[in-house]
Design a protein around this motif. Structure first.
Motif, PDB file in Angstrom:
ATOM      1  N   ASN A  51       0.756  -1.178  -0.180  1.00  0.00           N
ATOM      2  CA  ASN A  51       0.011   0.039   0.065  1.00  0.00           C
ATOM      3  C   ASN A  51       0.965   1.135   0.003  1.00  0.00           C
ATOM      4  O   ASN A  51       2.139   1.280   0.265  1.00  0.00           O
ATOM      5  CB  ASN A  51      -1.055   0.062   1.035  1.00  0.00           C
ATOM      6  CG  ASN A  51      -0.281   0.191   2.439  1.00  0.00           C
ATOM      7  OD1 ASN A  51      -0.150   1.268   2.905  1.00  0.00           O
ATOM      8  ND2 ASN A  51       0.203  -0.850   3.005  1.00  0.00           N
ATOM      9  N   TYR A  52       0.366   2.336  -0.456  1.00  0.00           N
ATOM     10  CA  TYR A  52       1.169   3.630  -0.902  1.00  0.00           C
ATOM     11  C   TYR A  52       1.309   4.242   0.374  1.00  0.00           C
ATOM     12  O   TYR A  52       2.440   4.852   0.377  1.00  0.00           O
ATOM     13  CB  TYR A  52       0.400   4.451  -1.825  1.00  0.00           C
ATOM     14  CG  TYR A  52      -0.704   5.310  -1.279  1.00  0.00           C
ATOM     15  CD1 TYR A  52      -0.443   6.589  -0.879  1.00  0.00           C
ATOM     16  CD2 TYR A  52      -2.209   4.889  -1.188  1.00  0.00           C
ATOM     17  CE1 TYR A  52      -1.490   7.317  -0.380  1.00  0.00           C
ATOM     18  CE2 TYR A  52      -2.859   5.862  -0.712  1.00  0.00           C
ATOM     19  CZ  TYR A  52      -2.685   6.921  -0.249  1.00  0.00           C
ATOM     20  OH  TYR A  52      -3.781   7.834   0.247  1.00  0.00           O
ATOM     21  N   THR A  53       0.643   3.931   1.329  1.00  0.00           N
ATOM     22  CA  THR A  53       0.902   4.962   2.792  1.00  0.00           C
ATOM     23  C   THR A  53       2.086   4.570   3.396  1.00  0.00           C
ATOM     24  O   THR A  53       2.997   5.132   3.850  1.00  0.00           O
ATOM     25  CB  THR A  53      -0.508   5.010   3.819  1.00  0.00           C
ATOM     26  OG1 THR A  53      -0.753   3.413   4.023  1.00  0.00           O
ATOM     27  CG2 THR A  53      -1.607   5.478   2.955  1.00  0.00           C
ATOM     28  N   ARG A  78      13.681  -2.292   5.315  1.00  0.00           N
ATOM     29  CA  ARG A  78      14.086  -3.348   4.505  1.00  0.00           C
ATOM     30  C   ARG A  78      13.146  -4.587   5.184  1.00  0.00           C
ATOM     31  O   ARG A  78      12.814  -5.432   4.179  1.00  0.00           O
ATOM     32  CB  ARG A  78      15.464  -3.798   4.751  1.00  0.00           C
ATOM     33  CG  ARG A  78      15.951  -4.874   3.504  1.00  0.00           C
ATOM     34  CD  ARG A  78      17.426  -5.036   3.443  1.00  0.00           C
ATOM     35  NE  ARG A  78      18.047  -3.601   3.233  1.00  0.00           N
ATOM     36  CZ  ARG A  78      19.330  -3.434   3.462  1.00  0.00           C
ATOM     37  NH1 ARG A  78      20.227  -4.282   3.641  1.00  0.00           N
ATOM     38  NH2 ARG A  78      19.821  -2.373   2.982  1.00  0.00           N
ATOM     39  N   ALA A  79      12.988  -4.611   6.332  1.00  0.00           N
ATOM     40  CA  ALA A  79      12.280  -5.782   7.013  1.00  0.00           C
ATOM     41  C   ALA A  79      10.719  -5.708   6.238  1.00  0.00           C
ATOM     42  O   ALA A  79      10.316  -6.930   6.181  1.00  0.00           O
ATOM     43  CB  ALA A  79      12.117  -5.860   8.401  1.00  0.00           C
ATOM     44  N   TRP A  80      10.203  -4.518   6.087  1.00  0.00           N
ATOM     45  CA  TRP A  80       8.766  -4.598   5.456  1.00  0.00           C
ATOM     46  C   TRP A  80       8.828  -5.147   4.194  1.00  0.00           C
ATOM     47  O   TRP A  80       8.270  -5.838   3.701  1.00  0.00           O
ATOM     48  CB  TRP A  80       8.154  -3.318   5.762  1.00  0.00           C
ATOM     49  CG  TRP A  80       6.809  -2.992   5.022  1.00  0.00           C
ATOM     50  CD1 TRP A  80       5.665  -3.767   5.953  1.00  0.00           C
ATOM     51  CD2 TRP A  80       6.398  -2.753   3.640  1.00  0.00           C
ATOM     52  NE1 TRP A  80       4.608  -3.541   5.039  1.00  0.00           N
ATOM     53  CE2 TRP A  80       4.925  -2.964   3.758  1.00  0.00           C
ATOM     54  CE3 TRP A  80       6.656  -2.376   2.669  1.00  0.00           C
ATOM     55  CZ2 TRP A  80       4.187  -2.666   2.712  1.00  0.00           C
ATOM     56  CZ3 TRP A  80       5.985  -1.619   1.555  1.00  0.00           C
ATOM     57  CH2 TRP A  80       4.802  -1.884   1.678  1.00  0.00           C
ATOM     58  N   VAL A  84       7.035  -8.406   1.861  1.00  0.00           N
ATOM     59  CA  VAL A  84       5.915  -8.090   1.173  1.00  0.00           C
ATOM     60  C   VAL A  84       6.405  -8.885  -0.134  1.00  0.00           C
ATOM     61  O   VAL A  84       5.454  -8.853  -1.194  1.00  0.00           O
ATOM     62  CB  VAL A  84       5.359  -6.661   1.101  1.00  0.00           C
ATOM     63  CG1 VAL A  84       6.289  -5.827   0.414  1.00  0.00           C
ATOM     64  CG2 VAL A  84       3.718  -6.650   0.564  1.00  0.00           C
ATOM     65  N   LEU A  85       7.597  -8.818  -0.313  1.00  0.00           N
ATOM     66  CA  LEU A  85       7.990  -9.230  -1.663  1.00  0.00           C
ATOM     67  C   LEU A  85       8.128 -10.906  -1.606  1.00  0.00           C
ATOM     68  O   LEU A  85       8.667 -11.272  -0.543  1.00  0.00           O
ATOM     69  CB  LEU A  85       9.269  -8.789  -2.245  1.00  0.00           C
ATOM     70  CG  LEU A  85       9.369  -7.339  -2.448  1.00  0.00           C
ATOM     71  CD1 LEU A  85      10.610  -6.927  -2.817  1.00  0.00           C
ATOM     72  CD2 LEU A  85       8.285  -6.636  -3.369  1.00  0.00           C
ATOM     73  N   GLY A  92       3.791  -9.002  -3.287  1.00  0.00           N
ATOM     74  CA  GLY A  92       2.587  -9.724  -2.792  1.00  0.00           C
ATOM     75  C   GLY A  92       1.960  -8.770  -2.245  1.00  0.00           C
ATOM     76  O   GLY A  92       1.486  -7.610  -2.694  1.00  0.00           O
ATOM     77  N   GLY A  93       1.305  -9.129  -0.864  1.00  0.00           N
ATOM     78  CA  GLY A  93       0.557  -8.114  -0.146  1.00  0.00           C
ATOM     79  C   GLY A  93      -0.724  -7.774  -0.779  1.00  0.00           C
ATOM     80  O   GLY A  93      -1.200  -6.703  -0.971  1.00  0.00           O
ATOM     81  N   GLN A  94      -1.232  -8.773  -1.574  1.00  0.00           N
ATOM     82  CA  GLN A  94      -2.847  -8.585  -2.170  1.00  0.00           C
ATOM     83  C   GLN A  94      -2.683  -7.712  -3.722  1.00  0.00           C
ATOM     84  O   GLN A  94      -3.651  -7.145  -4.270  1.00  0.00           O
ATOM     85  CB  GLN A  94      -3.793  -7.681  -1.384  1.00  0.00           C
ATOM     86  CG  GLN A  94      -3.895  -8.560  -0.052  1.00  0.00           C
ATOM     87  CD  GLN A  94      -4.911  -8.067   0.778  1.00  0.00           C
ATOM     88  OE1 GLN A  94      -6.017  -7.417   0.639  1.00  0.00           O
ATOM     89  NE2 GLN A  94      -4.540  -8.034   2.207  1.00  0.00           N
ATOM     90  N   TYR A  95      -1.306  -7.532  -3.921  1.00  0.00           N
ATOM     91  CA  TYR A  95      -1.464  -6.528  -5.105  1.00  0.00           C
ATOM     92  C   TYR A  95      -1.723  -7.199  -6.573  1.00  0.00           C
ATOM     93  O   TYR A  95      -1.164  -8.472  -6.614  1.00  0.00           O
ATOM     94  CB  TYR A  95       0.336  -6.251  -5.248  1.00  0.00           C
ATOM     95  CG  TYR A  95       0.532  -5.379  -6.782  1.00  0.00           C
ATOM     96  CD1 TYR A  95       0.410  -4.115  -6.948  1.00  0.00           C
ATOM     97  CD2 TYR A  95       1.440  -6.176  -7.793  1.00  0.00           C
ATOM     98  CE1 TYR A  95       0.750  -3.769  -8.223  1.00  0.00           C
ATOM     99  CE2 TYR A  95       1.536  -5.613  -8.922  1.00  0.00           C
ATOM    100  CZ  TYR A  95       1.354  -4.457  -9.352  1.00  0.00           C
ATOM    101  OH  TYR A  95       1.560  -3.704 -10.506  1.00  0.00           O
TER     102      TYR A  95
END
Length: 388
Positions: A51-53, A78-80, A84-85, A92-95
């Motif tokens: 998500n962009y936020t 980097r952890a986030w 999500v990749l 990933g992450g519903q993209y």
């Protein structure tokens, strides 16, 4: 002479604040204290969602890391992204690329800096995935990107920030100078279609079909200039312009649009604080309020524009403007954490909520503290101020 030079250097060092006292650093530390993992930023409750936020705020953290070398900030960011990749770097992450949501291009921009530092191939895969979305993004007849597939024919000022900075950086580092023709087109069409000659401002959005219930049946424009929408557009200009090739006609064109906005904004600022309103084109109207996210965006834009050598009106002192921003919107708690107050949580047009874009709609959206859409710009403004 050497002793004089040494004494001067010591005096500068003595007067300079320590890194831990800088507001950019303190705000990052405050946010990490509130959200020990980035999955908790913006109320995400520990879930990985592209998500962009989150991506926006993490890019500001990464900028502080690059400026001051604070390794824990880099690790936090980097952890986030590593979460999500997937193992090959796909987002990933519903993209879903097929949603053609410009908001989903924005988080990939942080990955450009991360890839430059690490050469981790996964980051490059995700960057190219976001760039590929733009190649296939639906467009209006004039060539402007739709904001989302579910909003056919609609151009929102928000979308310029979501897409164009990544588009421009990618074009620069890959040597595709021809892409700057298209980037200039995106800004040009948005400006032409949202400009309000009565105020000199730009309205939140434009509907090519002129059929949306929020759109004027003649112009296709939404009813108002929302502060944050113009903030997105203005930030996009200051961040894209440095990447344009010298001599490209689009550079002068976009510089002219930016300087026009910077010259117009003081007319709509609160005369007491110098800050800006939620509904930008209705200053002082009953119910309107001074809003921090747009004020942070405009303050950052003035500071960055001054550093880049663009024209800033004589009535604006960017340094004093930043200090006014801090005075009006930053609150320090007893434990030393910083808070950004008076943030509009979210606003848009149409959708399942049938958002109307009226004055009453904008002023009644939820007001929160420490929204990423304000924290990120505040940190960038702080970094610019600290460079002074």
């Amino acid at each position: 002479m050497k002793r004089i030079a040494l004494l001067a250097a010591l005096l500068v060092a003595a007067c300079a604040p320590r890194t831990e006292e800088l507001l950019s650093v303190r705000m990052v530390r405050s946010e990490i204290k509130r959200a020990p993992e980035a999955t908790y930023l913006d109320g995400r409750e520990g879930t990985y969602k592209w998500n962009y936020t989150t991506g926006l705020e993490l890019r500001s953290f990464f900028a502080v890391y690059r400026e001051y070398g604070i390794e824990e900030f880099d690790a936090y960011v980097r952890a986030w992204y590593d979460g999500v990749l997937d193992e090959k770097g796909h987002i990933g992450g519903q993209y879903k690329m097929s949603n053609f949501n410009l908001d989903h291009v924005c988080p990939a921009r942080t990955l450009i800096g991360m890839y430059q530092e690490t050469r981790d191939s996964r980051y490059k895969v995700a960057i190219e995935q976001a760039r590929e979305q733009l190649r296939n993004q639906p467009r209006t007849e004039a060539g402007a990107f739709w904001h989302k597939k579910v909003y056919p024919g609609q151009v929102w000022l928000d979308g310029l920030y979501m897409a164009e900075p990544l588009y421009a950086v990618h074009a620069k580092i890959t040597g595709h100078d021809e892409d700057f023709d298209d980037i200039a087109l995106q800004f040009r069409v948005a400006a032409e279609k949202t400009y309000d000659p009565a105020t000199g401002l730009y309205r939140h959005a434009w509907d090519e079909t002129k059929q949306m219930f929020w759109a004027d049946p003649v112009t296709g424009q939404s009813a108002h200039c929302w502060g944050r929408a113009l903030g997105w557009y203005t930030m996009a200009l200051v961040e894209v312009l440095p990447f344009f090739p010298e001599g490209h006609p689009g550079k002068a064109e976009l510089k002219g649009i930016l300087e026009g906005i910077l010259a117009t904004l003081p007319k709509y600022a609160d005369p007491e604080t110098g800050m800006w309103y939620q509904v930008l084109d209705s200053p002082g109207r009953e119910g309107n309020y001074l809003e921090s996210t747009c004020s942070a965006m405009f303050t950052y834009a003035y500071l960055r524009a001054a550093r880049e050598g663009y024209a800033v009106p004589e009535s604006i002192d960017p340094k004093a403007l930043y200090e006014a921003l801090v005075k009006r919107f930053i609150r320090e708690d007893e434990d030393g954490t910083l808070n950004l107050t008076d943030c509009c949580a979210v606003a848009g047009l149409g959708g399942k909520e049938n958002r109307s874009g009226t004055f009453e709609y904008y002023i009644n959206e939820k007001i929160v503290e420490n929204d990423p859409k304000g924290v990120g710009p505040f940190i960038w403004a702080s970094l610019e101020y600290e460079k002074l």
